[in-house]
Design a protein around this motif. Structure first.
Motif, PDB file in Angstrom:
ATOM      1  N   GLY A 270       1.305  -1.063  -0.116  1.00  0.00           N
ATOM      2  CA  GLY A 270      -0.292   0.137  -0.173  1.00  0.00           C
ATOM      3  C   GLY A 270       0.838   1.055  -0.176  1.00  0.00           C
ATOM      4  N   TYR A 271       0.680   2.225   0.035  1.00  0.00           N
ATOM      5  CA  TYR A 271       1.244   3.995   0.307  1.00  0.00           C
ATOM      6  C   TYR A 271       0.734   4.627   1.646  1.00  0.00           C
ATOM      7  N   ASP A 272       0.715   5.282   2.202  1.00  0.00           N
ATOM      8  CA  ASP A 272       0.610   5.669   3.181  1.00  0.00           C
ATOM      9  C   ASP A 272       0.757   5.476   4.698  1.00  0.00           C
ATOM     10  N   ASN A 273       0.931   4.267   4.928  1.00  0.00           N
ATOM     11  CA  ASN A 273       0.921   3.724   6.457  1.00  0.00           C
ATOM     12  C   ASN A 273      -0.310   4.415   7.092  1.00  0.00           C
ATOM     13  N   THR A 274      -1.552   4.340   7.038  1.00  0.00           N
ATOM     14  CA  THR A 274      -2.517   4.561   8.061  1.00  0.00           C
ATOM     15  C   THR A 274      -3.034   3.948   8.893  1.00  0.00           C
ATOM     16  N   SER A 275      -3.461   4.007   9.580  1.00  0.00           N
ATOM     17  CA  SER A 275      -4.143   3.827  10.455  1.00  0.00           C
ATOM     18  C   SER A 275      -4.738   1.822  10.496  1.00  0.00           C
ATOM     19  N   LEU A 276      -5.077   2.059   9.284  1.00  0.00           N
ATOM     20  CA  LEU A 276      -5.469   0.516   8.081  1.00  0.00           C
ATOM     21  C   LEU A 276      -4.483  -0.263   7.729  1.00  0.00           C
ATOM     22  N   ALA A 277      -3.635   0.275   7.914  1.00  0.00           N
ATOM     23  CA  ALA A 277      -1.980  -1.111   7.820  1.00  0.00           C
ATOM     24  C   ALA A 277      -1.871  -1.313   8.603  1.00  0.00           C
ATOM     25  N   GLY A 278      -1.753  -0.604   9.968  1.00  0.00           N
ATOM     26  CA  GLY A 278      -1.815  -1.170  10.818  1.00  0.00           C
ATOM     27  C   GLY A 278      -2.342  -2.686  11.866  1.00  0.00           C
ATOM     28  N   LEU A 279      -3.717  -2.542  11.464  1.00  0.00           N
ATOM     29  CA  LEU A 279      -4.788  -3.600  11.751  1.00  0.00           C
ATOM     30  C   LEU A 279      -4.441  -4.677  11.919  1.00  0.00           C
ATOM     31  N   ARG A 280      -4.290  -5.199  12.804  1.00  0.00           N
ATOM     32  CA  ARG A 280      -3.948  -7.042  12.581  1.00  0.00           C
ATOM     33  C   ARG A 280      -4.300  -7.781  12.139  1.00  0.00           C
ATOM     34  N   HIS A 281      -5.200  -7.897  11.694  1.00  0.00           N
ATOM     35  CA  HIS A 281      -5.989  -8.675  10.059  1.00  0.00           C
ATOM     36  C   HIS A 281      -5.233  -8.100   9.162  1.00  0.00           C
ATOM     37  N   LEU A 282      -4.763  -6.580   8.722  1.00  0.00           N
ATOM     38  CA  LEU A 282      -5.025  -6.527   7.886  1.00  0.00           C
ATOM     39  C   LEU A 282      -2.912  -7.035   7.077  1.00  0.00           C
ATOM     40  N   SER A 283      -2.274  -6.255   8.520  1.00  0.00           N
ATOM     41  CA  SER A 283      -0.461  -6.101   8.670  1.00  0.00           C
ATOM     42  C   SER A 283      -0.393  -5.272   7.577  1.00  0.00           C
ATOM     43  N   LEU A 284      -0.603  -4.135   6.338  1.00  0.00           N
ATOM     44  CA  LEU A 284      -0.278  -4.095   5.608  1.00  0.00           C
ATOM     45  C   LEU A 284       0.980  -3.641   5.325  1.00  0.00           C
ATOM     46  N   THR A 285       1.657  -4.276   3.738  1.00  0.00           N
ATOM     47  CA  THR A 285       3.373  -3.731   4.162  1.00  0.00           C
ATOM     48  C   THR A 285       3.008  -2.490   3.284  1.00  0.00           C
ATOM     49  N   THR A 286       4.034  -1.045   3.619  1.00  0.00           N
ATOM     50  CA  THR A 286       3.325  -0.067   3.080  1.00  0.00           C
ATOM     51  C   THR A 286       5.064   0.709   3.151  1.00  0.00           C
ATOM     52  N   VAL A 287       3.833   2.122   2.104  1.00  0.00           N
ATOM     53  CA  VAL A 287       5.196   2.907   2.806  1.00  0.00           C
ATOM     54  C   VAL A 287       4.620   4.236   3.296  1.00  0.00           C
ATOM     55  N   ASP A 288       5.292   4.319   4.240  1.00  0.00           N
ATOM     56  CA  ASP A 288       4.846   5.800   5.439  1.00  0.00           C
ATOM     57  C   ASP A 288       5.035   6.938   5.146  1.00  0.00           C
TER      58      ASP A 288
END
Length: 331
Positions: A270-288
């Protein structure tokens, strides 16, 4: 007793409703004596917020206007947190509206913000025309966040979107991926920069770019994945670089609906590293992107302009970083 109305203020001040309306809009057509009489009546009846009455009476404003591109995207909420922190510290309040990613609606929303006579305006990821931004900057200080401009009267706060997209591609290539598609942000703010960074990184690695038209929404992310699936799973990329986290959430949902596993079958960034990305069931690799800091810098830029501390534009360009979580894996 119900909430006082403009008619109540007019009766209390002994003037017409039309005159009260002119005063509340800050019209210069009203004499000072009548303006003060109307404001005094409004204050006595509790018609308008005290901050607004004081601003009108003193011809100054303690309000900063904020227009958000998309209220559904937590990226903007986290920028507003930073804005609000500095604003409150400097004695300002925020008023917020949105144009919902539509140039026409954003133009109307910007006009609405300016009608409150704010001390300055922050535009977050907006797609309103440059001409409208220039016109607004003639009235009040303006800062753009997540959007670039060459206007010398407007300040900007951005991350390096090209570098961020390159980081995402480099990470996936390091994991062995070769067929990497980019679900882009369409005509959204900064989307062209992220496309350019993706394209440059792919060509640097000797890989063929594959850009799938999308937008900065979950619905668009899901639709882009379905378009890829329609071409057949044999042609499906092994990794996706999404336009933003919100887009990635939609892409993830569509992949799971098709019976594909992330990251076993398809890796996703992903891109942004929002609070969504850090949710455990998503755990999205992203650009902060340093969202809180971007908001703080935007508010500081406005306050500097408001207080006449400078006239030259500032161009804050912050460096993104990669946050590796659970949605990317070796190929």
């Amino acid at each position: 007793m119900g909430r006082p109305t403009m008619e109540d203020v007019a009766r209390h001040a002994g003037v017409s409703r039309a005159l009260v309306s002119l005063v509340m809009r800050g019209s210069p057509k009203v004499s000072e004596q009548r303006r003060r009489a109307v404001l005094r009546a409004a204050e006595e009846l509790g018609y308008s917020p005290h901050a607004m009455a004081r601003s009108l009476a003193s011809r100054t404003s303690t309000v900063l206007g904020v227009m958000v591109s998309d209220l559904h995207n937590p990226f903007f909420a986290e920028i507003v947190d930073g804005l609000d922190e500095v604003a409150r510290d400097q004695g300002f309040d925020l008023i917020i509206n949105t144009g919902s990613r539509s140039p026409a609606r954003e133009r109307r929303a910007l006009g609405s913000l300016l009608s409150f006579r704010p001390a300055g305006v922050a535009l977050l990821g907006t797609v309103v025309s440059s001409a409208d931004i220039a016109a607004a900057a003639e009235q009040q200080p303006v800062v753009l966040v997540a959007r670039s401009t060459r206007l010398s009267t407007v300040d900007t706060v951005n991350d390096d979107g090209e570098a961020g997209s390159e980081m995402a591609v480099d990470h996936l290539v390091s994991l062995g991926h070769k067929k990497i598609a980019h679900l882009d942000g369409g005509s959204g703010s900064q989307a062209a920069l992220r496309r350019r960074g993706y394209d440059r990184a792919m060509r640097r690695h000797g890989l063929e770019p594959l850009v799938v038209r999308s937008e900065y929404t979950d619905t668009a992310g899901a639709r882009a994945v379905r378009d890829l699936l329609a071409a057949g799973e044999a042609d499906l990329p092994t990794a996706l670089v999404a336009a933003n986290d919100y887009n990635a959430v939609g892409a993830l949902a569509a992949l799971e609906e098709a019976g594909l596993r992330v990251p076993d079958d398809v890796s996703l960034v992903g891109y942004d590293n929002t609070s969504l990305a850090g949710l455990r069931h998503l755990s999205l690799t992203t650009v902060d992107q340093p969202r809180h800091e971007m908001g703080r810098l935007a508010a500081e830029a406005l306050v500097q302009r408001i207080r006449g501390e400078r006239t030259d534009p500032v161009r804050h360009l912050l460096h993104p970083s990669l946050v590796v979580r659970a949605t990317t894996a070796p190929r």
